[in-house]
Design a protein around this motif. Sequence first.
Motif, PDB file in Angstrom:
ATOM      1  N   ILE A  82       0.679  -1.163   0.008  1.00 28.15           N
ATOM      2  CA  ILE A  82      -0.159   0.132   0.048  1.00 28.15           C
ATOM      3  C   ILE A  82       0.827   1.282  -0.042  1.00 28.15           C
ATOM      4  O   ILE A  82       0.507   2.242  -0.504  1.00 28.15           O
ATOM      5  N   GLY A  83       2.148   1.106   0.586  1.00 28.07           N
ATOM      6  CA  GLY A  83       2.927   2.307   0.414  1.00 28.07           C
ATOM      7  C   GLY A  83       3.212   2.845  -0.821  1.00 28.07           C
ATOM      8  O   GLY A  83       3.643   4.141  -1.023  1.00 28.07           O
ATOM      9  N   LYS A  84       3.207   1.837  -1.685  1.00 31.35           N
ATOM     10  CA  LYS A  84       3.817   2.228  -3.011  1.00 31.35           C
ATOM     11  C   LYS A  84       2.542   2.666  -3.807  1.00 31.35           C
ATOM     12  O   LYS A  84       2.698   3.247  -4.790  1.00 31.35           O
ATOM     13  N   LEU A  85       1.412   2.340  -3.297  1.00 24.36           N
ATOM     14  CA  LEU A  85       0.173   2.592  -4.131  1.00 24.36           C
ATOM     15  C   LEU A  85      -0.513   3.693  -3.666  1.00 24.36           C
ATOM     16  O   LEU A  85      -1.414   4.319  -4.194  1.00 24.36           O
ATOM     17  N   SER A  86      -0.189   4.577  -2.626  1.00 30.67           N
ATOM     18  CA  SER A  86      -0.831   5.612  -1.835  1.00 30.67           C
ATOM     19  C   SER A  86      -0.072   6.724  -1.762  1.00 30.67           C
ATOM     20  O   SER A  86       1.241   6.620  -1.746  1.00 30.67           O
ATOM     21  N   ALA A  87      -0.694   7.767  -1.533  1.00 33.23           N
ATOM     22  CA  ALA A  87       0.088   9.064  -1.279  1.00 33.23           C
ATOM     23  C   ALA A  87      -0.895  10.212  -0.788  1.00 33.23           C
ATOM     24  O   ALA A  87      -1.965   9.954  -0.872  1.00 33.23           O
ATOM     25  N   PHE A  88      -0.427  11.217   0.063  1.00 34.60           N
ATOM     26  CA  PHE A  88      -1.070  12.172   0.481  1.00 34.60           C
ATOM     27  C   PHE A  88       0.007  13.592   0.467  1.00 34.60           C
ATOM     28  O   PHE A  88       1.031  13.031   0.859  1.00 34.60           O
ATOM     29  N   VAL A  89      -0.801  14.650   0.793  1.00 31.67           N
ATOM     30  CA  VAL A  89       0.115  15.736   0.739  1.00 31.67           C
ATOM     31  C   VAL A  89      -0.008  16.490   2.051  1.00 31.67           C
ATOM     32  O   VAL A  89      -1.140  16.540   2.504  1.00 31.67           O
ATOM     33  N   THR A  90       1.117  16.514   2.951  1.00 33.52           N
ATOM     34  CA  THR A  90       0.681  17.102   4.151  1.00 33.52           C
ATOM     35  C   THR A  90       0.536  18.558   3.986  1.00 33.52           C
ATOM     36  O   THR A  90       0.905  19.137   3.026  1.00 33.52           O
ATOM     37  N   GLN A  91       0.166  19.391   5.382  1.00 29.46           N
ATOM     38  CA  GLN A  91      -0.019  20.616   5.036  1.00 29.46           C
ATOM     39  C   GLN A  91       1.038  21.501   4.699  1.00 29.46           C
ATOM     40  O   GLN A  91       2.239  21.057   5.157  1.00 29.46           O
TER      41      GLN A  91
END
Length: 91
Positions: A82-91
């Motif tokens: 999942i770490g390779k397939l997911s992302a999010f942008v922090t503030q």
Amino acid sequence: MSLNVLQWENLTVSTPDGKKTILSGLNGEVKSGQALAIMGASGAGKTTFLNYLSKRTGTSALKKISGDTRFIVNDIDECKSIGKLSAFVTQ
């Protein structure tokens, strides 16, 4: 057509000494085609929760984590990737 789903069960995150609980007993799931909004006050644990779900464990040495996560893709648990397939942008 298979159902893809991200599930978490009894997620608890605390400091290693157990003096402070950051997240306690979270349960939930998001199915393919759904959106998930994570809302809360400053310091409520939103980033900790996202870090856990996306396997961003760079600061995991500072936390004690328990619970179960499943990322089902085509009836196979892909939680390790999942770490390779997911992302999010922090503030």
